[in-house]
Enzyme design. Structure first.
Site, PDB file in Angstrom:
ATOM      1  N   ARG A  77      -4.326   0.135   1.739  1.00 32.33           N
ATOM      2  CA  ARG A  77      -3.145  -0.369   0.624  1.00 32.33           C
ATOM      3  C   ARG A  77      -2.513  -1.262   1.435  1.00 32.33           C
ATOM      4  O   ARG A  77      -2.787  -2.712   1.902  1.00 32.33           O
ATOM      5  CB  ARG A  77      -2.452   0.622   0.175  1.00 32.33           C
ATOM      6  CG  ARG A  77      -1.996   0.087  -1.299  1.00 32.33           C
ATOM      7  CD  ARG A  77      -1.081   0.994  -1.964  1.00 32.33           C
ATOM      8  NE  ARG A  77      -1.542   2.248  -2.519  1.00 32.33           N
ATOM      9  CZ  ARG A  77      -2.144   2.297  -3.620  1.00 32.33           C
ATOM     10  NH1 ARG A  77      -2.161   1.367  -4.622  1.00 32.33           N
ATOM     11  NH2 ARG A  77      -2.854   3.302  -4.293  1.00 32.33           N
ATOM     12  N   MET A 119     -16.509   4.252  -0.515  1.00 34.92           N
ATOM     13  CA  MET A 119     -17.178   5.164   0.569  1.00 34.92           C
ATOM     14  C   MET A 119     -16.477   5.801   1.778  1.00 34.92           C
ATOM     15  O   MET A 119     -16.483   6.761   2.012  1.00 34.92           O
ATOM     16  CB  MET A 119     -18.375   4.365   1.098  1.00 34.92           C
ATOM     17  CG  MET A 119     -18.141   3.072   1.896  1.00 34.92           C
ATOM     18  SD  MET A 119     -18.451   3.397   3.588  1.00 34.92           S
ATOM     19  CE  MET A 119     -19.988   3.833   4.024  1.00 34.92           C
ATOM     20  N   GLU A 139     -13.992  -7.547  17.970  1.00 34.46           N
ATOM     21  CA  GLU A 139     -13.593  -8.598  18.458  1.00 34.46           C
ATOM     22  C   GLU A 139     -11.950  -8.726  18.158  1.00 34.46           C
ATOM     23  O   GLU A 139     -11.436  -9.525  18.691  1.00 34.46           O
ATOM     24  CB  GLU A 139     -14.486  -9.747  18.201  1.00 34.46           C
ATOM     25  CG  GLU A 139     -15.636  -9.804  19.299  1.00 34.46           C
ATOM     26  CD  GLU A 139     -16.623  -8.418  19.169  1.00 34.46           C
ATOM     27  OE1 GLU A 139     -16.981  -8.090  18.013  1.00 34.46           O
ATOM     28  OE2 GLU A 139     -16.951  -7.994  20.214  1.00 34.46           O
ATOM     29  N   ASP A 193       2.634   8.865  -1.333  1.00 33.18           N
ATOM     30  CA  ASP A 193       4.035   8.853  -1.497  1.00 33.18           C
ATOM     31  C   ASP A 193       4.394   8.813  -2.962  1.00 33.18           C
ATOM     32  O   ASP A 193       5.385   9.206  -3.430  1.00 33.18           O
ATOM     33  CB  ASP A 193       4.481   7.380  -0.934  1.00 33.18           C
ATOM     34  CG  ASP A 193       3.538   6.222  -1.418  1.00 33.18           C
ATOM     35  OD1 ASP A 193       2.362   6.501  -1.952  1.00 33.18           O
ATOM     36  OD2 ASP A 193       4.045   5.259  -1.261  1.00 33.18           O
ATOM     37  N   THR A 246      -3.847  11.589   2.001  1.00 33.83           N
ATOM     38  CA  THR A 246      -4.205  10.101   1.652  1.00 33.83           C
ATOM     39  C   THR A 246      -5.217   9.494   3.027  1.00 33.83           C
ATOM     40  O   THR A 246      -4.590  10.076   3.998  1.00 33.83           O
ATOM     41  CB  THR A 246      -3.058   9.282   1.316  1.00 33.83           C
ATOM     42  OG1 THR A 246      -3.338   7.853   1.567  1.00 33.83           O
ATOM     43  CG2 THR A 246      -1.902   9.307   2.121  1.00 33.83           C
ATOM     44  N   GLY A 271      -4.778   8.940  -4.828  1.00 34.65           N
ATOM     45  CA  GLY A 271      -6.190   8.792  -4.430  1.00 34.65           C
ATOM     46  C   GLY A 271      -6.648  10.168  -3.835  1.00 34.65           C
ATOM     47  O   GLY A 271      -5.786  10.618  -3.113  1.00 34.65           O
ATOM     48  N   ASP A 278      -5.004   6.795   3.893  1.00 29.21           N
ATOM     49  CA  ASP A 278      -4.259   5.456   4.432  1.00 29.21           C
ATOM     50  C   ASP A 278      -3.449   5.733   5.755  1.00 29.21           C
ATOM     51  O   ASP A 278      -2.921   4.891   6.175  1.00 29.21           O
ATOM     52  CB  ASP A 278      -3.163   5.129   3.323  1.00 29.21           C
ATOM     53  CG  ASP A 278      -4.230   4.079   2.338  1.00 29.21           C
ATOM     54  OD1 ASP A 278      -5.311   4.250   2.381  1.00 29.21           O
ATOM     55  OD2 ASP A 278      -3.443   3.655   1.433  1.00 29.21           O
ATOM     56  N   ARG A 334      -4.169   9.173 -11.500  1.00 34.97           N
ATOM     57  CA  ARG A 334      -2.886   8.156 -11.628  1.00 34.97           C
ATOM     58  C   ARG A 334      -2.403   8.092 -12.702  1.00 34.97           C
ATOM     59  O   ARG A 334      -2.923   7.889 -13.824  1.00 34.97           O
ATOM     60  CB  ARG A 334      -3.406   6.851 -10.923  1.00 34.97           C
ATOM     61  CG  ARG A 334      -3.989   6.779  -9.695  1.00 34.97           C
ATOM     62  CD  ARG A 334      -3.865   5.608  -8.841  1.00 34.97           C
ATOM     63  NE  ARG A 334      -4.752   5.264  -7.805  1.00 34.97           N
ATOM     64  CZ  ARG A 334      -4.438   5.573  -6.652  1.00 34.97           C
ATOM     65  NH1 ARG A 334      -3.076   6.210  -6.378  1.00 34.97           N
ATOM     66  NH2 ARG A 334      -5.303   5.501  -5.663  1.00 34.97           N
ATOM     67  N   ASP A 352      -0.261   6.382   5.577  1.00 36.86           N
ATOM     68  CA  ASP A 352       0.914   5.611   5.396  1.00 36.86           C
ATOM     69  C   ASP A 352       2.199   6.576   5.186  1.00 36.86           C
ATOM     70  O   ASP A 352       3.146   5.830   4.409  1.00 36.86           O
ATOM     71  CB  ASP A 352       0.644   4.719   4.276  1.00 36.86           C
ATOM     72  CG  ASP A 352       0.350   5.176   2.974  1.00 36.86           C
ATOM     73  OD1 ASP A 352       0.081   6.370   2.831  1.00 36.86           O
ATOM     74  OD2 ASP A 352       0.204   4.333   1.936  1.00 36.86           O
TER      75      ASP A 352
END
Ligand SMILES: Nc1ncnc2c1ncn2[C@@H]1O[C@H](COP(=O)(O)OP(=O)(O)O)[C@@H](O)[C@H]1O
Ligand SMILES: O=P(O)(O)OC[C@H]1O[C@](O)(COP(=O)(O)O)[C@@H](O)[C@@H]1O
Ligand SMILES: [Mg+2]
Length: 319
Positions: free
Chosen positions: A171, A250, A187, A103, A125, A11, A127, A72, A129
């Protein structure tokens, strides 16, 4: 070592271009020739490779996406694909490679090192992660975008005293949800790393409105379920005027923040230093504000840990 290559994979993430620029300029400064590889490992196998000049990376530092394009390309997990990629590296006389991605891309980098071509990975990335780095390139920009979107949703939520379930990317990781949830004063935050009690969330929302709150914003990480599914579950526990919203791709685009540009610039230059030192199979990170590296193999043994103190913090601040 005379020639190095650079590719972006998986990505796209804002700041990837700043990383490519840093690798290219640092390598040129060290007297190396630099080659860009288009479309990640797919382009490597296809030989979509070109020599870069300093100008190739001009005016890129402040741009989103990746001008080297990404892909990908699962075929690279097969030895056949890897050997074809190596053939291309040999053809272009490229001695070592910088791989900017997540990764999955690190697996590709490691395979190349195992085949005798040193490759170093940079964590690109949104993410966040990746283990052994506090932040990945792109996370800060995506976070800023998500918070901007949440601020806008808050306007409507408050005007109509509505509940909004806002799904953010990540993800399997809750980082974007945790950080954006705290920054936007949500909240509730729902992430894969923490069990949740939807009945309790519904009760808390009701109590909030009774106490004068004007909005009920739930930030939901995509790894838990979709915003539509979560909303359907929530409605079983209360008669809410509620809407589901998915921020989607986005979050991946846009001008990189200054933090992402600086992180990318530091990491890119560091990767070149590692390659000049004859090292490969490594991943670059930033830990406690220091640029570091670890063996990619060690990375695969380690799990990324989202900062769950943000979850607790938000719980106490959202009352
Ligand atoms: N096990 C693997 N071995 C070799 N290459 C891989 C492997 N897994 C992924 N890749 C390569 O890395 C690319 C990006 O991986 P992906 O998981 O899609 O994204 P990310 O790098 O962002 O996690 C894949 O399309 C493939 O070309
Ligand atoms: O754009 P795609 O290929 O549908 O992938 C979506 C996924 O990519 C991401 O945006 C980034 O993940 P990667 O860095 O692993 O590519 C995730 O947040 C999301 O789950
Ligand atoms: Mg990934």
């Amino acid at each position: 070592m005379k020639r190095i290559g650079i590719l972006t994979s998986g990505g796209d993430a804002p700041g990837m271009n700043a990383a490519v620029r840093s690798v290219a300029r640092k390598a040129m400064d060290a007297g190396l020739e630099v080659f860009g590889i288009n479309y990640g490992f797919a382009g490597l196998v296809a030989g979509d490779i070109f020599q870069m000049t300093s100008e190739t990376v001009a005016d890129r530092i402040n741009t989103g996406g990746t001008f080297l394009y990404s892909a990908r390309y699962p075929e690279f997990a097969q030895v056949e694909g890897q050997l074809k990629g190596i053939e291309q590296l040999k053809k272009f006389g490229i001695d070592a490679l910088v791989v900017i991605g997540g990764d999955g891309s690190y697996h590709g980098a490691l395979r190349l090192t195992e085949h005798g071509y040193n490759a170093v990975g940079l964590p690109g990335t949104i993410d966040n992660d990746i283990p052994y780095t506090d932040f990945t390139i792109g996370f800060d920009t995506a976070l800023t975008t998500a918070v901007d979107a949440l601020d806008k949703i808050r306007d409507t939520a408050s005007s109509h005293q509505r509940v909004f379930v806002v799904e953010v990317m990540g993800r399997d990781a809750g980082d974007l949800a945790l950080w954006s949830g705290v920054a936007a004063g949500a909240e509730a935050i729902v992430v894969p790393e923490k069990d949740y009690d939807i009945k309790q969330i519904a009760e808390d929302l009701k109590k909030g409105f009774e106490n004068g709150k004007k909005h009920g914003i739930i930030v939901l990480a995509e790894g838990v379920m979709s915003s539509e599914d979560f909303l359907a579950e929530l409605k079983k526990h209360g008669d809410f005027d509620a809407r589901a919203n998915t921020l989607g791709h986005m979050q991946r685009g846009g001008v990189p923040t200054a933090r992402d540009r600086v992180l990318a610039s530091k990491m890119g230059a560091y990767a070149v230093d590692l390659l000049l030192d004859g090292q490969g199979g490594l991943a670059v990170g930033m830990e406690n504000n220091q640029i570091t590296h670890h063996s990619i193999l060690d990375l695969f043994d380690e799990k990324h840990h989202a900062d769950l103190s943000l979850y607790d913090l938000n719980k106490s601040l959202a009352k």
